[in-house]
Design an enzyme around this catalytic site. Structure first.
Site, short mmCIF file in Angstrom:
data_model
loop_
_atom_site.label_atom_id
_atom_site.label_comp_id
_atom_site.label_asym_id
_atom_site.label_seq_id
_atom_site.Cartn_x
_atom_site.Cartn_y
_atom_site.Cartn_z
N ASP A 25 0.47 -1.29 -0.12
CA ASP A 25 -0.25 -0.55 -0.25
C ASP A 25 0.90 1.03 0.21
O ASP A 25 2.03 1.16 0.81
CB ASP A 25 -1.16 -0.38 1.29
CG ASP A 25 -1.57 1.27 1.11
OD1 ASP A 25 -2.33 1.51 -0.22
OD2 ASP A 25 -2.29 1.50 1.85
N HIS A 42 3.10 3.40 -8.55
CA HIS A 42 3.48 2.56 -9.14
C HIS A 42 4.39 1.31 -9.51
O HIS A 42 5.21 0.79 -9.57
CB HIS A 42 1.90 1.92 -9.66
CG HIS A 42 0.59 2.36 -9.22
ND1 HIS A 42 0.84 1.79 -7.81
CD2 HIS A 42 -0.32 3.33 -9.94
CE1 HIS A 42 -0.94 1.91 -7.33
NE2 HIS A 42 -1.10 3.18 -8.92
N TRP A 74 -10.93 -1.64 -9.88
CA TRP A 74 -11.73 -1.42 -11.15
C TRP A 74 -12.38 -0.15 -10.49
O TRP A 74 -12.41 0.99 -11.58
CB TRP A 74 -12.84 -2.54 -11.16
CG TRP A 74 -12.20 -3.53 -11.44
CD1 TRP A 74 -12.49 -4.51 -10.69
CD2 TRP A 74 -11.61 -3.90 -12.41
NE1 TRP A 74 -11.49 -6.02 -11.53
CE2 TRP A 74 -10.93 -5.50 -12.59
CE3 TRP A 74 -11.43 -3.35 -14.47
CZ2 TRP A 74 -9.66 -6.06 -14.26
CZ3 TRP A 74 -10.56 -4.09 -15.15
CH2 TRP A 74 -10.32 -5.58 -15.05
N LEU A 136 11.98 -20.70 -4.43
CA LEU A 136 10.09 -19.74 -3.72
C LEU A 136 8.99 -19.87 -4.76
O LEU A 136 9.26 -19.82 -5.80
CB LEU A 136 10.41 -18.58 -3.41
CG LEU A 136 9.20 -17.23 -3.22
CD1 LEU A 136 9.63 -17.21 -1.74
CD2 LEU A 136 10.08 -15.63 -4.02
C1 FPP Z 1 -1.59 0.70 -3.23
O1 FPP Z 1 -1.01 1.93 -3.78
C2 FPP Z 1 -1.10 -0.17 -4.33
C3 FPP Z 1 -1.53 -1.12 -5.67
C4 FPP Z 1 -2.89 -0.70 -5.54
C5 FPP Z 1 -1.21 -1.77 -6.41
C6 FPP Z 1 0.36 -2.34 -6.13
C7 FPP Z 1 0.81 -2.61 -7.45
C8 FPP Z 1 1.86 -2.83 -7.62
C9 FPP Z 1 3.33 -2.65 -6.57
C10 FPP Z 1 2.34 -2.50 -9.13
C11 FPP Z 1 1.90 -3.32 -9.90
C12 FPP Z 1 3.16 -5.18 -9.76
C13 FPP Z 1 2.03 -6.54 -10.31
C14 FPP Z 1 3.05 -7.24 -10.61
C15 FPP Z 1 1.00 -5.66 -11.26
P1 FPP Z 1 -2.46 3.21 -3.91
O2 FPP Z 1 -2.57 3.38 -4.91
O3 FPP Z 1 -3.01 2.49 -3.22
O4 FPP Z 1 -1.75 3.57 -2.87
P2 FPP Z 1 -2.21 5.14 -1.75
O5 FPP Z 1 -3.06 4.28 -1.01
O6 FPP Z 1 -1.31 5.85 -1.56
O7 FPP Z 1 -3.33 5.89 -2.63
#
Ligand code: FPP
Length: 251
Positions: A25, A42, A74, A136
């Site tokens: 997160d 990201h 989504w 792993l």
């Molecule tokens: C949360 O940050 C993270 C996500 C919603 C996606 C996690 C994805 C990755 C680390 C990269 C993608 C990896 C693959 C393999 C697809 P947030 O956007 O919710 O952050 P915020 O809460 O600070 O807005």
């Protein structure tokens, strides 16, 4: 004089948790704090993921589950959903060969229906190529929601009852576990969430019944081996009783 090695794996009798699951997160907040677009957060999150997979292998963790796209994601703007899908495509295309060379087995949990067909094919390719690997196991929770997984399990169980493969009167918790998306994977010993939020957000609800939770104040793009070791050290300090009286220390 050489400095003492204080890293976790250098400690005597080090046995890592068998299964670590991570809610990655804070990509957006990491980017906002630097005046960067969320997409950059990201992208840096994928780099943190690469570091974490490497560290998990080095520390001897057997299963690493990552929450990479939730069914709730989504509802984000279409441009951000598109960016997350593009990152998955790039991750599989760029990193699959290396994961395979490092003996990593890739598994996917989540709903395949509703994903574009090329994403579906890439996920199948990742699972198929690495199926016989023995290092792993990286479990990617993609288009995943735990309540939806439990609903899928109930549907599969109902099919098995209808076919006469399961006697409905004998159904217990173990029976339900056998119909989840990755029934052979042991429950997570440790669930880590970055960014300070202290909730599960529909992640592994069934499997986390006895997991230890560690919440770290850092955003996901800053996660690295040291952060993983911090979480494991905290886990090792906890006593796990599994509802009984005798403590089983974090392994
Ligand atoms: C949360 O940050 C993270 C996500 C919603 C996606 C996690 C994805 C990755 C680390 C990269 C993608 C990896 C693959 C393999 C697809 P947030 O956007 O919710 O952050 P915020 O809460 O600070 O807005």
């Amino acid at each position: 004089m050489a400095e003492a090695d204080t890293t976790l794996s250098a400690q005597p009798m080090f046995e890592p948790p068998r299964h670590v699951a991570i809610i990655m997160d804070g990509n957006g907040r990491w980017a906002a704090a630097r005046g960067l677009p969320r997409a950059e957060g990201h992208r840096r999150g994928v780099e943190a993921l690469r570091r974490t997979v490497r560290a998990a292998g080095e520390l001897g963790i057997q299963y690493l589950t990552i929450f990479s796209f939730s069914t709730e994601n989504w509802s984000r703007p279409a441009s951000e959903v598109g960016e997350l899908m593009a990152l998955l495509r790039r991750f599989v295309r760029n990193d699959l060969a290396e994961l395979h060379a490092n003996n990593v087995r890739v598994r996917i949990i989540g709903e395949r229906e509703g994903l574009s067909s090329d994403i579906g094919r890439l996920l199948e390719e990742a699972e198929g190529l690495t199926r016989v690997n023995t290092g792993l196991t990286l479990i990617v929770a993609f288009n995943y929601g735990a309540r939806q997984e439990i609903a899928r399990a109930i549907k599969r169980l109902n099919d098995a009852v209808t076919k006469g493969e399961v006697d409905a009167t004998t159904i217990d918790a173990d029976t339900v576990s056998r119909f989840l998306d990755a029934p052979d994977v042991p429950d997570p010993d440790l669930i880590v969430r970055t960014s300070g939020e202290q909730r599960l957000s529909n992640f592994l609800l069934w499997q986390s019944a006895y997991s230890e939770f560690v919440f770290l104040p850092i955003h996901w793009p800053d996660f690295d081996r040291a952060a993983l070791e911090t979480a494991i050290l905290e886990y090792r300090r906890r006593e796990r009783r599994f509802g009984g009286l005798v403590a089983q220390t974090g392994s």
